[in-house]
Scaffold this motif. Structure first.
Motif, PDB file in Angstrom:
ATOM      1  N   LEU A  55       0.799  -1.142   0.065  1.00  0.00           N
ATOM      2  CA  LEU A  55       0.170   0.193   0.107  1.00  0.00           C
ATOM      3  C   LEU A  55       0.959   1.370   0.089  1.00  0.00           C
ATOM      4  CD1 LEU A  55      -2.628   1.526   0.105  1.00  0.00           C
ATOM      5  CD2 LEU A  55      -2.824   0.887   2.518  1.00  0.00           C
ATOM      6  N   PHE A  56       2.021   1.297   0.764  1.00  0.00           N
ATOM      7  CA  PHE A  56       2.781   2.457   0.683  1.00  0.00           C
ATOM      8  C   PHE A  56       3.474   2.499  -0.437  1.00  0.00           C
ATOM      9  CE2 PHE A  56       3.689   2.367   5.587  1.00  0.00           C
ATOM     10  CZ  PHE A  56       3.281   3.616   5.589  1.00  0.00           C
ATOM     11  N   ALA A  57       3.797   1.563  -1.270  1.00  0.00           N
ATOM     12  CA  ALA A  57       4.205   1.725  -2.787  1.00  0.00           C
ATOM     13  C   ALA A  57       3.319   2.016  -3.747  1.00  0.00           C
ATOM     14  CB  ALA A  57       5.001   0.363  -3.345  1.00  0.00           C
ATOM     15  N   VAL A  58       2.091   1.747  -3.553  1.00  0.00           N
ATOM     16  CA  VAL A  58       0.978   1.887  -4.431  1.00  0.00           C
ATOM     17  C   VAL A  58       0.699   3.525  -4.405  1.00  0.00           C
ATOM     18  CG1 VAL A  58      -1.574   1.950  -4.805  1.00  0.00           C
ATOM     19  CG2 VAL A  58      -0.429  -0.331  -4.653  1.00  0.00           C
ATOM     20  N   LEU A  59       0.653   4.020  -3.242  1.00  0.00           N
ATOM     21  CA  LEU A  59       0.590   5.332  -2.796  1.00  0.00           C
ATOM     22  C   LEU A  59       1.801   6.198  -3.387  1.00  0.00           C
ATOM     23  CD1 LEU A  59      -0.800   5.311   0.742  1.00  0.00           C
ATOM     24  CD2 LEU A  59      -1.952   5.617  -1.415  1.00  0.00           C
ATOM     25  N   ALA A  60       2.965   5.751  -3.259  1.00  0.00           N
ATOM     26  CA  ALA A  60       4.048   6.622  -3.823  1.00  0.00           C
ATOM     27  C   ALA A  60       4.103   6.580  -5.414  1.00  0.00           C
ATOM     28  CB  ALA A  60       5.299   5.803  -3.373  1.00  0.00           C
ATOM     29  N   GLY A  61       3.706   5.493  -6.171  1.00  0.00           N
ATOM     30  CA  GLY A  61       3.274   5.676  -7.264  1.00  0.00           C
ATOM     31  C   GLY A  61       2.349   6.492  -7.822  1.00  0.00           C
ATOM     32  N   PHE A  62       1.522   6.569  -7.218  1.00  0.00           N
ATOM     33  CA  PHE A  62       0.033   7.375  -7.289  1.00  0.00           C
ATOM     34  C   PHE A  62       0.333   8.996  -7.106  1.00  0.00           C
ATOM     35  CE2 PHE A  62      -3.920   9.602  -6.677  1.00  0.00           C
ATOM     36  CZ  PHE A  62      -4.880   9.244  -7.350  1.00  0.00           C
ATOM     37  N   VAL A  63       1.353   9.317  -6.113  1.00  0.00           N
ATOM     38  CA  VAL A  63       1.595  10.696  -5.714  1.00  0.00           C
ATOM     39  C   VAL A  63       2.656  11.096  -6.897  1.00  0.00           C
ATOM     40  CG1 VAL A  63       2.876  11.967  -4.180  1.00  0.00           C
ATOM     41  CG2 VAL A  63       0.990  10.603  -3.471  1.00  0.00           C
ATOM     42  N   TYR A  64       3.387  10.269  -7.174  1.00  0.00           N
ATOM     43  CA  TYR A  64       4.490  10.672  -8.254  1.00  0.00           C
ATOM     44  C   TYR A  64       3.641  11.111  -9.564  1.00  0.00           C
ATOM     45  CZ  TYR A  64       7.071  10.344 -12.588  1.00  0.00           C
ATOM     46  OH  TYR A  64       7.587  10.431 -13.738  1.00  0.00           O
ATOM     47  N   ALA A  65       2.599  10.147 -10.069  1.00  0.00           N
ATOM     48  CA  ALA A  65       1.801  10.562 -11.120  1.00  0.00           C
ATOM     49  C   ALA A  65       1.190  11.955 -11.065  1.00  0.00           C
ATOM     50  CB  ALA A  65       0.679   9.297 -11.408  1.00  0.00           C
ATOM     51  N   LEU A  66       0.847  12.200  -9.880  1.00  0.00           N
ATOM     52  CA  LEU A  66       0.397  13.564  -9.884  1.00  0.00           C
ATOM     53  C   LEU A  66       1.196  14.850 -10.100  1.00  0.00           C
ATOM     54  CD1 LEU A  66      -2.106  13.204  -6.668  1.00  0.00           C
ATOM     55  CD2 LEU A  66      -2.655  12.909  -9.257  1.00  0.00           C
ATOM     56  N   ARG A  67       2.562  14.673  -9.885  1.00  0.00           N
ATOM     57  CA  ARG A  67       3.588  15.382  -9.837  1.00  0.00           C
ATOM     58  C   ARG A  67       4.822  14.830 -10.695  1.00  0.00           C
ATOM     59  NH1 ARG A  67       3.688  18.225  -3.623  1.00  0.00           N
ATOM     60  NH2 ARG A  67       1.921  19.394  -3.931  1.00  0.00           N
ATOM     61  N   PRO A  68       4.707  14.459 -11.979  1.00  0.00           N
ATOM     62  CA  PRO A  68       5.877  13.459 -12.322  1.00  0.00           C
ATOM     63  C   PRO A  68       7.013  14.634 -12.902  1.00  0.00           C
ATOM     64  CG  PRO A  68       4.186  14.154 -13.969  1.00  0.00           C
ATOM     65  CD  PRO A  68       3.360  14.708 -12.701  1.00  0.00           C
ATOM     66  N   GLY A 242      -1.198  -8.187  -3.140  1.00  0.00           N
ATOM     67  CA  GLY A 242      -0.533  -6.828  -2.929  1.00  0.00           C
ATOM     68  C   GLY A 242      -1.214  -5.873  -3.854  1.00  0.00           C
ATOM     69  N   LEU A 243      -1.355  -6.396  -4.917  1.00  0.00           N
ATOM     70  CA  LEU A 243      -2.069  -5.399  -6.041  1.00  0.00           C
ATOM     71  C   LEU A 243      -3.525  -5.594  -6.027  1.00  0.00           C
ATOM     72  CD1 LEU A 243      -0.170  -6.329  -9.384  1.00  0.00           C
ATOM     73  CD2 LEU A 243      -0.144  -3.945  -8.346  1.00  0.00           C
ATOM     74  N   THR A 244      -4.031  -6.192  -6.012  1.00  0.00           N
ATOM     75  CA  THR A 244      -5.468  -6.093  -5.677  1.00  0.00           C
ATOM     76  C   THR A 244      -5.956  -5.357  -4.555  1.00  0.00           C
ATOM     77  OG1 THR A 244      -5.652  -8.367  -4.835  1.00  0.00           O
ATOM     78  CG2 THR A 244      -6.098  -8.317  -7.065  1.00  0.00           C
ATOM     79  N   ILE A 245      -5.562  -5.674  -3.384  1.00  0.00           N
ATOM     80  CA  ILE A 245      -5.943  -5.075  -2.082  1.00  0.00           C
ATOM     81  C   ILE A 245      -5.536  -3.768  -2.308  1.00  0.00           C
ATOM     82  CG2 ILE A 245      -5.320  -5.017   0.328  1.00  0.00           C
ATOM     83  CD1 ILE A 245      -4.989  -8.248   0.374  1.00  0.00           C
ATOM     84  N   GLY A 246      -4.153  -3.320  -2.549  1.00  0.00           N
ATOM     85  CA  GLY A 246      -3.779  -1.923  -2.593  1.00  0.00           C
ATOM     86  C   GLY A 246      -4.398  -1.110  -3.637  1.00  0.00           C
ATOM     87  N   LEU A 247      -4.716  -1.507  -4.913  1.00  0.00           N
ATOM     88  CA  LEU A 247      -5.612  -0.951  -5.882  1.00  0.00           C
ATOM     89  C   LEU A 247      -6.946  -0.815  -5.662  1.00  0.00           C
ATOM     90  CD1 LEU A 247      -3.763  -2.225  -9.074  1.00  0.00           C
ATOM     91  CD2 LEU A 247      -3.030  -0.173  -7.751  1.00  0.00           C
TER      92      LEU A 247
END
Length: 353
Positions: A55-68, A242-247
């Protein structure tokens, strides 16, 4: 105008609470509160295995995409991430090392090998290695495919999944490469979620929620039926769960004010909670190791709240301390101490590629 994302902060807060609780309870009987294997608290910590770091990693990727990264801005982008992540990580790791050396803690490292705490997995700080490497990878892909941001994320996800399941870098501790490959698919999944058209996201909410619930149910049943079952990070089920729960959590956009408040200080809590937890463990042992359930609740609360208090104190102190301790710029006049990690508001729609 406040541009915080309460849904993202809520999930950050959830990940923080789960991680801090795990470290307060202890991952093994010799650590934390010393609860035996198969104790309800130990099982509870195990059940969050596919929730915490994915979940930490999913959030890190999502936040990057907001400020690439921007074209021609790779050096400044990575330099900014180093100031935001690496400098406070090095400070916190050094402080944690000093505490362990002074008290004979489990994370003591001889002075001659002290440099290893910055380049190899050391306590929870390995996650910073992983995030920096993931950021470098997606930045290079974005710069190589400037008109195809979703394709760049999909390429990273596909390559990451292949590496996740392959023998590549298994057991390689330098820059936490083994653990980084564990997180790459989840990070890329977060980037994809941020870049999908809104109409697609709307259609994915229920399927992702169902898939996440099924994965969690399967894992819970397997754990309860066989508490001694070994849980391997880089295994096929770990990737799927990890993918299904995090996403699914990301798609559901939960909003819980208490968790969102904690999430605003998630990086500070992540860096410094284990220092507080170790002190709490000493106090718990001195008190004669009383009933562990109350201790787990109290210890988790203290290990969250004291780093937040540190955040406030450092931001108010100003000068070089915010940059060194938190990776933040000093407050400007009239700003509040929870200004870190502000995110753009959720877009009404995302154009298709």
């Amino acid at each position: 105008m406040d541009t915080r994302r309460d849904d993202i902060d809520t999930l950050r807060g959830l990940a923080c609470v789960l991680l801090v609780a795990l470290h307060v309870i202890g991952e093994e009987p010799a650590h934390g509160l010393g609860v035996p294997m198969n104790h309800p608290l130990e099982i509870l910590g195990t059940l969050t295995f596919h929730l915490r770091m994915p979940l930490f990693a999913v959030l890190a990727g999502f936040v990057y995409a907001l400020r690439p990264v921007s074209r021609g801005g790779l050096a400044s982008f990575m330099g900014g991430k180093a100031r935001r992540l690496v400098i406070p990580m090095a400070f916190a790791a050094t402080l944690f090392w000093v505490m362990n050396m002074a008290t004979g803690g489990a994370f003591s490292v001889p002075l001659a090998q002290m440099w290893e705490i910055y380049l190899f997995p050391y306590a929870q700080f390995w996650f910073i290695h992983a995030v920096i490497l993931c950021l470098a990878a997606i930045s290079l892909l974005d710069l190589a495919l400037p008109r195809r941001p979703l394709a760049a994320a999909v390429i990273m996800a596909g390559a990451g999944a292949a590496l996740f399941l392959s023998p590549a870098a298994r057991g390689v501790d330098f820059l936490s490469l083994d653990l980084t490959l564990y997180l790459v698919p989840f990070f890329a999944g977060g980037v994809i979620m941020a870049r999908l058209p809104q109409r697609v996201m709307d259609r994915l909410v229920l399927p992702l929620a169902a898939a996440g619930a099924i994965s969690f149910a399967i894992f819970t049943a397997a754990t309860l039926l066989d508490p001694d079952l070994e849980h391997v990070r880089r295994a096929p089920f770990s990737l799927v769960a990890g993918l299904t729960i995090g996403l699914a959590l990301l798609a559901l956009k939960p909003r819980v004010s208490a968790l969102a408040w904690i999430g605003r200080y998630s990086f500070t809590v992540y860096l410094y909670h284990l220092i507080v937890a170790k002190v709490f463990h000493r106090a718990y042992a001195i008190a004669g190791a009383p009933e562990p359930y109350t201790a787990a609740l109290v210890g988790t609360a203290i290990a969250i709240l004291l780093p937040i208090a540190l955040h406030w104190a450092v931001m108010r102190a100003g000068g070089p301390l915010p940059g060194l301790v938190l990776g933040l710029k000093p407050l400007k006049r009239g700003e509040s101490a929870d200004k870190a990690n502000r995110l753009p508001p959720a877009p009404a729609a995302t154009p298709a590629e």
